[in-house]
Structures are given as C-alpha cells and as structure tokens.
Design a protein around this motif. Structure first.
Motif, PDB file in Angstrom:
ATOM      1  N   VAL A 291       7.543   7.777 -39.544  1.00  0.00           N
ATOM      2  CA  VAL A 291       8.671   8.710 -39.677  1.00  0.00           C
ATOM      3  C   VAL A 291       9.761   8.359 -38.669  1.00  0.00           C
ATOM      4  CG1 VAL A 291       9.416  11.107 -39.392  1.00  0.00           C
ATOM      5  CG2 VAL A 291       7.311  10.607 -40.621  1.00  0.00           C
ATOM      6  N   GLY A 295      13.188   7.430 -40.150  1.00  0.00           N
ATOM      7  CA  GLY A 295      14.058   8.609 -40.108  1.00  0.00           C
ATOM      8  C   GLY A 295      14.842   8.765 -38.825  1.00  0.00           C
ATOM      9  N   GLY A 299      14.960  12.524 -37.554  1.00  0.00           N
ATOM     10  CA  GLY A 299      13.862  12.598 -38.516  1.00  0.00           C
ATOM     11  C   GLY A 299      12.534  12.824 -37.811  1.00  0.00           C
ATOM     12  N   SER A 300      12.347  12.114 -36.700  1.00  0.00           N
ATOM     13  CA  SER A 300      11.125  12.267 -35.921  1.00  0.00           C
ATOM     14  C   SER A 300      11.019  13.672 -35.348  1.00  0.00           C
ATOM     15  CB  SER A 300      11.099  11.238 -34.784  1.00  0.00           C
ATOM     16  OG  SER A 300       9.944  11.395 -33.983  1.00  0.00           O
ATOM     17  N   TYR A 303      10.095  16.124 -38.150  1.00  0.00           N
ATOM     18  CA  TYR A 303       8.683  16.005 -38.528  1.00  0.00           C
ATOM     19  C   TYR A 303       7.776  16.617 -37.471  1.00  0.00           C
ATOM     20  CZ  TYR A 303       4.173  13.668 -39.324  1.00  0.00           C
ATOM     21  OH  TYR A 303       2.839  13.409 -39.508  1.00  0.00           O
ATOM     22  N   VAL A 382      15.064  18.428 -42.162  1.00  0.00           N
ATOM     23  CA  VAL A 382      13.887  17.554 -42.239  1.00  0.00           C
ATOM     24  C   VAL A 382      12.604  18.362 -42.030  1.00  0.00           C
ATOM     25  CG1 VAL A 382      12.682  15.595 -41.191  1.00  0.00           C
ATOM     26  CG2 VAL A 382      15.161  15.522 -41.460  1.00  0.00           C
ATOM     27  N   PRO A 443      10.905   9.274 -44.724  1.00  0.00           N
ATOM     28  CA  PRO A 443      10.020  10.344 -44.252  1.00  0.00           C
ATOM     29  C   PRO A 443       9.430  11.194 -45.382  1.00  0.00           C
ATOM     30  CG  PRO A 443      11.965  10.221 -42.873  1.00  0.00           C
ATOM     31  CD  PRO A 443      12.211   9.285 -44.021  1.00  0.00           C
ATOM     32  N   THR A 444      10.182  11.371 -46.476  1.00  0.00           N
ATOM     33  CA  THR A 444       9.668  12.170 -47.598  1.00  0.00           C
ATOM     34  C   THR A 444       8.372  11.593 -48.145  1.00  0.00           C
ATOM     35  OG1 THR A 444      11.911  12.854 -48.218  1.00  0.00           O
ATOM     36  CG2 THR A 444      10.203  13.062 -49.899  1.00  0.00           C
TER      37      THR A 444
END
Length: 475
Positions: A291, A295, A299-300, A303, A382, A443-444
């Motif tokens: 991720v 991302g 993004g991280s 998540y 996210v 990431p998805t």
C-alpha cells in the motif's frame, strides 16, 4: 403477576452472571454446568480485555492524527504497529501455549503443575524478548524505511519506534500473564490489567504529546512514552495478583528454576503457535508495504487508519473466541469431548452475531468513524474505502477466530499454522500483488484481497475442524 415475577427473576440472573464475569470467579467449574454461562463468564472479560488492547492504538492514532505533520505521524504509528505484530505474534504464541497447558492441568485438577508451567513460560518469553528489544531499538530507522516510509517520515518517527520496540517486554508480559490467567479460568484479572494500562495511557497521552504545565510537549514521542508506561503499570498489576497467593495458582520462587523438560514441552506447543501468527503478521507487513509503495504517504496513512479501526472491532471478537480455547483445554483435560464441541459451537454463534452487527455498522457509518481520527481529506477517503471493503469479511473472521482458538486451546497449534501458511503466503499475498500491480488497482486491490483470503482461511478451518484431529492431541 407471574410474568412480572419471571421477568424480574430473569433480570436478576443475568445481572448476577454479568457481575460474576466482571468480578472473576476462579472457583467456577468450566467442565460442568451450563455451557452458555461458562462462555459468558469467560467471554465478557475477554472481550473487554481485547477492547482495551485495541484502544491503545486508537488513543495514539487520535492524538497523533491531530499533530501538524499528521500524515507522517499516522504513518509512523501504523508502520511501527505493523512491525510490532511480530512481537504480538511471539507473545500470543507463547501465551497460547501457556493457556493450553495451564487449562489442561486445571481440567485435570492439578493446580501445582499449572502454576509451574506458567512460570516456565515467563522464563521463555523473557529470554526471547531481550534480543528483540535491543535489535528494534538499534535499527528503528531501517525498519521504517524497509516498511516503505520516506526518508523524511523515517527520520520523523525514529524515536517513536525506538521507544515502542525497546518497551516490547511489557507487551510480551501483558499477553503472556493474561494467557496464564485465562487458562486458570480467571479472565477478569486479564481484563482489569488492560483497564489500568489503558487508563494510564489515556491520561498520559495528551499530557506528553501536547504538554501540560511544567511537562514539555514531546509530540509523537510522547505517545510512545505514554503507551509504554501504561503497559508497564498493567504488568505490575498482573504481577501483584499472580504472586499474592490468593488465586488458584500458588506461585513459589522454585517455579522460576528452569525446568528444561517443561520448557521443551511449552516450546513444542508455542513454536507453531508463534509461527502461525508470524506468518499472518508478515503478510500484513507485506500488505502495508504494498500500500505504501502504490499509494504513497497518504495512501499508507489511510490504510493504517482503517487497520487500527478494524482491529478495534476485531480484537473484541478475538477476545470472545478466546473463551473457546479455555473451555476446550479444560474440558479435554476432564475428558469431556462432547462438551468441548458444544462450547465451540456456542462461542462461534455469539461471535457471528457480534461480527455481523459490526459489519452493518461499519458499512453504514464508516466515513463518520474515520473522520474522527484524521482531518486530511485524502487520508480520510482512502481509510473509508479500506475499512468498508475489509468489513465485508467480518462474519467469516468471527467463525475463523473461534476455530483457530479451538485448535490452539487443544494444543493442536500446527493445524492453524499450516492454514495460515497456505492462506496468507500462498494465496493472500500473491492475490494482493496481482490486483495491486498487474491489474493496476493499487491500494484498492490490497483491500479486496484481505476479506477474500480470510473467507478462504475460514472455510479451510471448518473442514479441518470436522476431521477432529484436535480432539486427540496430548499436552
């Protein structure tokens, strides 16, 4: 009149059971009587205990999420927690071995042997953790970089990671000693130790992060200091109740003399137990890295925010499923195999109801929950996507947890180890990589792989549970 009397009587029975569960009752015989009551007496304090453990991460996440460099702070907390799962794996694996052996000896009505086994497990945990703490402290920055953090984020978070890794002995002892208490049937002490640890953390976190009066502002580092102190105080509380001589387990100093036959037996059970959680933890570490690299920092951070929130809901369910480990261990020790099976079914039913309710709640209110922990819109989007996608597998998570704890409580720690190996390393990781990289879902794709793999793991656990090997294990 009669209906009123019945309702009042039912209410009094329920209140009495709840009071007994919170207070703790080591004199209750889990090998006879009502299975529903046995599950409730164990499950309530275990659920509350795990809720308290999950609150540690949420409290840190909340306060650091409102710092100026919140993206770096959230990422540091999340990545450090991901690495700490290896320590959690060691702690849970050894505590499972302690729970299995202590519960079996208690079921055989041999509390002396149970106490000796518990103390030998503490020796094993202490020796292992010395090496982990030193290495974690020295290589804190390298750990963050390896996990996908940028150079700036790693420099920003190095001292947080050093303190958390350096204080990991308290994590180990919290899990282990609670496992000993659970095996003896006293889940209430385990619960109260986490209450105390969390209360200290909640009080100290804002004081040390933001400063108060003469206390300076430590920022992100303050969260690590508060958490470590809180856990340390929780361990002191455990020690007091372990050594005061009032419980089922009577501890004397001679029990700390290494008994290599007993240590060998504990290590034999603990090794696959540790491996099964290290396998799972390494999978989560790989996913976190995937991720972070696909991302970026935001993004991280999203998540990791979703993961901490998800664990807040998952850990209570794990606590409930821990009831199966104690009941299976004690009833196998008393040669009550049919009662052990009924205990598993009852615990699984309660866990399905709980996780189904949480799944609906998360799908409906996921964005509102996430917004409480971050002001960053990108991170928030996210996190919401991750949380709602992962929640689709909650019901299967609930069933799988009970079956894993059934195997572990029986001392059959190799079965869930192989399940985790095939489910996480040979299925979840390749699937996540394929979706994230090959199909460019980023990431998805990682979020999708998690509930799919967990569902497959649960289905495999059901098949192996029905084969019944766990009923024949000797510890």
């Amino acid at each position: 009149m009669t209906e009123t009397f019945i309702s009042k009587n039912l209410f009094l029975r329920i209140f009495s059971t709840l009071k007994q569960a919170i207070k703790g009752d080591e004199n209750f015989d889990y090998t006879s009587g009502s299975i529903k009551k046995a599950v409730i007496l164990l499950a309530i304090p275990m659920v509350l205990e795990m809720m308290m453990e999950s609150i540690f991460a949420l409290v840190d996440l909340y306060f650091v999420g409102h710092l100026k460099q919140s993206s770096f702070a959230i990422q540091t907390v999340g990545l450090t927690e991901s690495v700490m799962t290896i320590i959690y794996s060691l702690a849970i694996g050894i505590s499972m071995a302690a729970t299995a052996v202590v519960a079996r000896r208690i079921g055989e009505k041999d509390p002396v042997a149970a106490a000796k086994a518990g103390m030998q497990a503490i020796i094993v945990a202490f020796v292992i953790n010395v090496f982990i703490s030193v290495l974690g402290f020295i290589y804190a920055k390298d750990i963050l970089l390896f996990m996908g953090a940028s150079e700036k984020a790693a420099i920003y978070g190095i001292n947080f990671t050093r303190i958390m890794m350096g204080g990991s002995l308290f994590v180990m002892l919290l899990f282990l000693i609670n496992g000993i208490f659970r095996g003896a049937g006293n889940a209430a002490i385990a619960m109260k130790s986490l209450w105390i640890a969390n209360a200290c953390n909640i009080i100290l976190c804002p004081m040390l992060i933001n400063g108060l009066g003469p206390i300076p502002s430590f920022g992100l580092v303050g969260a690590a200091i508060a958490t470590t102190i809180g856990r340390g105080i929780g361990v002191l509380y455990q020690m007091y109740h372990l050594f005061n001589g009032r419980g089922v387990l009577k501890i004397v100093s001679s029990y700390f003399i290494p008994d290599f036959e007993q240590i060998k037996a504990i290590v034999k059970i603990a090794t696959p137990g540790v491996l099964q959680f290290i396998i799972a933890s390494c999978s989560w570490i790989f996913l976190a890295q995937l991720v972070a690299t696909t991302g970026g920092d935001n993004g991280s951070a999203g998540y990791q925010t979703a993961l901490r929130i998800m664990m807040f809901f998952i850990l209570p369910a794990w606590g409930l499923s821990n009831a199966a480990a104690t009941l299976v261990g004690q009833n196998l020790g008393a040669n009550q195999i049919e009662r052990a099976e009924k205990s598993v079914f009852t615990t699984a039913k309660y866990n399905v109801i709980f996780m189904g309710t949480i799944m609906v709640f998360t799908l409906l209110f996921g964005s509102y929950i996430v917004s409480f922990f971050t002001n960053n819109d990108v991170v928030k989007n996210v996190a919401t996507e991750a949380l709602q996608t992962m929640s689709l597998g909650y019901i299967f998570y609930g069933i799988g947890m009970v079956l894993i704890n059934t195997f572990n409580g029986a001392g059959d720690t190799w079965t869930p180890t192989w399940i985790n190996f095939f489910g996480f390393w040979l299925f979840q990781i390749p699937l996540a990589y394929l979706l994230a990289k090959h199909y460019n879902l980023g990431p998805t794709g990682v979020f999708m792989a998690i509930p799919i793999a967990e569902t497959a793991i649960t289905l495999a656990s059901i098949v192996l549970y029905k084969r019944g090997k766990w009923k024949t294990i000797k510890v």
